[in-house]
Design an enzyme around this catalytic site. Structure first.
Site, PDB file in Angstrom:
ATOM      1  N   ASN A  12      -2.681 115.375  38.032  1.00 26.98           N
ATOM      2  CA  ASN A  12      -2.250 114.802  39.309  1.00 26.98           C
ATOM      3  C   ASN A  12      -3.363 115.022  40.345  1.00 26.98           C
ATOM      4  OD1 ASN A  12      -1.196 114.786  42.004  1.00 26.98           O
ATOM      5  ND2 ASN A  12       0.872 114.794  41.175  1.00 26.98           N
ATOM      6  N   HIS A  15      -4.145 115.805  45.575  1.00 23.26           N
ATOM      7  CA  HIS A  15      -4.778 116.669  46.570  1.00 23.26           C
ATOM      8  C   HIS A  15      -6.269 116.400  46.756  1.00 23.26           C
ATOM      9  CE1 HIS A  15      -1.026 118.344  47.475  1.00 23.26           C
ATOM     10  NE2 HIS A  15      -0.824 118.760  46.238  1.00 23.26           N
ATOM     11  N   HIS A  48       1.161 110.375  43.430  1.00 25.05           N
ATOM     12  CA  HIS A  48       2.438 110.185  44.117  1.00 25.05           C
ATOM     13  C   HIS A  48       2.175 109.343  45.361  1.00 25.05           C
ATOM     14  CE1 HIS A  48       6.257 112.351  45.877  1.00 25.05           C
ATOM     15  NE2 HIS A  48       6.315 111.046  45.994  1.00 25.05           N
ATOM     16  N   ARG A  50       3.576 108.507  48.360  1.00 23.03           N
ATOM     17  CA  ARG A  50       4.695 108.935  49.204  1.00 23.03           C
ATOM     18  C   ARG A  50       4.996 107.894  50.274  1.00 23.03           C
ATOM     19  NH1 ARG A  50       6.224 114.508  49.422  1.00 23.03           N
ATOM     20  NH2 ARG A  50       7.074 113.869  51.405  1.00 23.03           N
ATOM     21  N   ARG A  54       0.971 110.497  53.001  1.00 22.63           N
ATOM     22  CA  ARG A  54       0.180 111.618  53.518  1.00 22.63           C
ATOM     23  C   ARG A  54      -1.082 111.878  52.684  1.00 22.63           C
ATOM     24  NH1 ARG A  54       4.015 116.754  52.086  1.00 22.63           N
ATOM     25  NH2 ARG A  54       5.392 115.642  53.502  1.00 22.63           N
ATOM     26  N   GLU A  75       4.212 108.646  40.581  1.00 25.38           N
ATOM     27  CA  GLU A  75       5.406 109.333  41.093  1.00 25.38           C
ATOM     28  C   GLU A  75       5.853 108.613  42.350  1.00 25.38           C
ATOM     29  OE1 GLU A  75       4.317 113.351  41.828  1.00 25.38           O
ATOM     30  OE2 GLU A  75       4.077 113.808  39.717  1.00 25.38           O
ATOM     31  N   THR A 106       7.253 118.154  46.490  1.00 20.38           N
ATOM     32  CA  THR A 106       8.579 117.805  45.987  1.00 20.38           C
ATOM     33  C   THR A 106       9.390 119.083  45.764  1.00 20.38           C
ATOM     34  OG1 THR A 106       7.416 116.077  44.778  1.00 20.38           O
ATOM     35  CG2 THR A 106       9.740 116.388  44.262  1.00 20.38           C
ATOM     36  N   GLU A 156      11.516 114.291  33.323  1.00 18.68           N
ATOM     37  CA  GLU A 156      10.469 115.273  33.593  1.00 18.68           C
ATOM     38  C   GLU A 156      11.201 116.500  34.121  1.00 18.68           C
ATOM     39  OE1 GLU A 156       6.723 114.167  35.118  1.00 18.68           O
ATOM     40  OE2 GLU A 156       6.454 116.054  36.207  1.00 18.68           O
ATOM     41  N   HIS A 195       5.368 120.779  37.733  1.00 15.48           N
ATOM     42  CA  HIS A 195       5.508 121.311  39.095  1.00 15.48           C
ATOM     43  C   HIS A 195       5.273 122.821  39.115  1.00 15.48           C
ATOM     44  CE1 HIS A 195       6.554 121.649  43.271  1.00 15.48           C
ATOM     45  NE2 HIS A 195       6.427 120.344  43.320  1.00 15.48           N
TER      46      HIS A 195
END
Ligand code: PXP
Length: 245
Positions: A12, A15, A48, A50, A54, A75, A106, A156, A195
């Site tokens: 993922n 970031h 993701h 969102r 962000r 996601e 999340t 998941e 996660h």
């Protein structure tokens, strides 16, 4: 002994975009980051999109879909606008997650039991576009059964509680994940997890039965600051492969 397949690693890269958005510029480049992760043999790239945008932006998901050679896992929440984008993008997979504006990340899995109708609508629309659909849930039997009821392809399992606990509490959370994986598999669902997984806590999860893929972001991107993204992905991949062989 039954043979099992090696657990895959979905990286993922949200970031990387968090860092870029901090200054609103062009770097670090998420496409380059995805390509570094793929060079280190990541099995998939996860982002993701969102509702609050962000980190990952709309242009990122379309560029990624065009440029990466491994499956893209999006996601997303079930907001109408995001479902519409996913249907246009047609990534190989999506993972439906709950989303709240103020959260840092999340927090917890979906309440599939309470939102069955809305989720079933999104699952059907996405599957109509040939997209495999996964639902992010806590390892709670009635939630996993609800995922099966609405005809999703995968669950998941949310590993956040396991990751945040220590000692006996962590062992108990791992047991819940094991039972959740077994139940989902018996129902015919594919089983992924993720996660809060990091270099210290990943191996017990990779050893659980039926897990096909782990989606890991924050710990890998954080480590990449010190050792580079290729090395950070290689190290995580090696831990997962050793545990799941
Ligand atoms: N799986 C899901 C469904 C997530 O929402 C996230 C966070 O975006 C992850 C995995 C990755 O979590 P982390 O960044 O803590 O590795």
């Amino acid at each position: 002994m039954p043979t099992r397949s090696i657990v895959k690693l979905g990286v993922n890269i949200d970031h990387v975009a968090t860092l870029r958005q901090a200054r609103g510029g062009e770097y670090p480049d998420v496409i380059r980051a995805a390509s570094e992760a793929v060079s280190a043999r990541a099995d998939g790239i996860t982002v993701h999109l969102r509702e609050d945008r962000r980190h990952i932006q709309d242009r990122d998901v379309f560029h990624l879909k065009e440029s990466i050679s491994v499956p893209l896992n999006l996601e997303m929440s079930v907001a109408e606008e995001i479902v519409r984008i996913a249907c246009r993008l047609r990534p190989e997979k999506v993972c439906l997650v709950p989303e709240r504006r103020q959260e840092l990340t999340t927090e917890g899995g979906l309440d599939v039991v309470s939102a069955k109708k809305r989720l079933a609508w999104a699952v059907a629309r996405l599957q109509d576009q040939g997209i495999l659909v996964s639902l992010f849930v806590d390892p709670i039997p009635k939630q996993i059964e609800a995922v099966y009821d609405i005809d999703a392809d995968f669950v998941e399992l949310h590993t956040g509680r396991y990751a945040n606990r220590t000692g006996k509490d962590r062992v108990r959370e791992l047991e819940r994940l094991r039972e959740g994986a077994v139940l989902a598999h018996e129902l015919g669902l594919g089983v992924n997890a993720g996660h809060g997984l990091d270099y210290e806590n990943v191996q017990p999860v990779a050893r659980l039965p039926h897990i096909r893929e782990l989606n890991i972001g924050h710990s890998i991107i954080a480590r990449s600051v010190l050792v580079g993204l290729r090395n950070a992905v290689k190290e995580m991949r090696a831990l997962i492969r050793r545990a799941s062989r």
